[in-house]
Motif scaffolding. Structure first.
Motif, short mmCIF file in Angstrom:
data_model
loop_
_atom_site.label_atom_id
_atom_site.label_comp_id
_atom_site.label_asym_id
_atom_site.label_seq_id
_atom_site.Cartn_x
_atom_site.Cartn_y
_atom_site.Cartn_z
N GLN A 50 0.83 -1.20 0.00
CA GLN A 50 0.00 0.00 0.00
C GLN A 50 0.87 1.26 0.00
N ALA A 51 1.94 1.26 0.78
CA ALA A 51 2.83 2.42 0.82
C ALA A 51 3.54 2.60 -0.51
N THR A 52 3.91 1.52 -1.17
CA THR A 52 4.56 1.60 -2.48
C THR A 52 3.61 2.20 -3.50
N GLN A 53 2.36 1.74 -3.50
CA GLN A 53 1.36 2.28 -4.43
C GLN A 53 1.15 3.78 -4.19
N ALA A 54 1.00 4.16 -2.92
CA ALA A 54 0.80 5.57 -2.58
C ALA A 54 2.02 6.40 -2.97
N GLY A 55 3.21 5.88 -2.71
CA GLY A 55 4.43 6.60 -3.07
C GLY A 55 4.57 6.80 -4.56
N ALA A 56 4.22 5.77 -5.34
CA ALA A 56 4.29 5.88 -6.81
C ALA A 56 3.30 6.93 -7.30
N GLU A 57 2.09 6.93 -6.73
CA GLU A 57 1.09 7.93 -7.14
C GLU A 57 1.53 9.34 -6.78
N ARG A 58 2.10 9.50 -5.59
CA ARG A 58 2.57 10.82 -5.17
C ARG A 58 3.73 11.29 -6.05
N LEU A 59 4.66 10.39 -6.37
CA LEU A 59 5.77 10.74 -7.24
C LEU A 59 5.26 11.14 -8.62
N ARG A 60 4.30 10.39 -9.13
CA ARG A 60 3.71 10.70 -10.44
C ARG A 60 3.07 12.09 -10.42
N THR A 61 2.37 12.42 -9.34
CA THR A 61 1.75 13.75 -9.20
C THR A 61 2.80 14.84 -9.24
N VAL A 62 3.90 14.66 -8.50
CA VAL A 62 4.97 15.66 -8.46
C VAL A 62 5.63 15.80 -9.82
N LEU A 63 5.91 14.68 -10.48
CA LEU A 63 6.55 14.73 -11.80
C LEU A 63 5.66 15.39 -12.84
N ASP A 64 4.34 15.31 -12.64
CA ASP A 64 3.39 15.96 -13.55
C ASP A 64 3.19 17.43 -13.20
N GLY A 65 3.93 17.94 -12.20
CA GLY A 65 3.86 19.36 -11.83
C GLY A 65 2.87 19.66 -10.74
N GLY A 66 2.25 18.66 -10.17
CA GLY A 66 1.25 18.87 -9.12
C GLY A 66 1.85 18.82 -7.74
N THR A 67 0.99 19.02 -6.76
CA THR A 67 1.38 18.93 -5.35
C THR A 67 0.56 17.82 -4.72
#
Length: 92
Positions: A50-67
């Motif tokens: 679950q932490a890996t999934q959440a971390g990947a989603e958060r990283l994807r958000t940051v890389l896409d310019g989001g917060t």
């Protein structure tokens, strides 16, 4: 029997104790996120996944310019496993 590994084992409630450690890594484009989890009972797999999934989603958000949101997503109970199913998945 005593031996190098046994001599390093700890003690928990009068019985032998061994620390289990799980490490995952997810690559998102040229970036990556790693998650580690450990414990004495060895059942950290669901939490690490679950932490890996959440971390990947958060990283994807940051890389896409989001917060990313300030708080993690709510915990969802993992599906029950059949007896003898370790839940391990491996990819080449």
């Amino acid at each position: 029997p005593p031996g190098p590994a046994r001599d390093r084992a700890g003690d928990a409630d009068g019985g032998p104790a061994t620390l289990s450690l799980m490490v995952t890594a997810v690559r998102v484009g040229d970036s990556a996120v790693t998650v580690t989890g450990g414990g004495l009972d060895g059942d950290q797999k669901d939490s690490v996944e679950q932490a890996t999934q959440a971390g990947a989603e958060r990283l994807r958000t940051v890389l896409d310019g989001g917060t990313p949101s300030r708080s993690p997503p709510p915990w969802t109970e993992p599906p029950a496993r059949a007896p003898g199913d370790s839940g391990e998945t491996r990819t080449a």
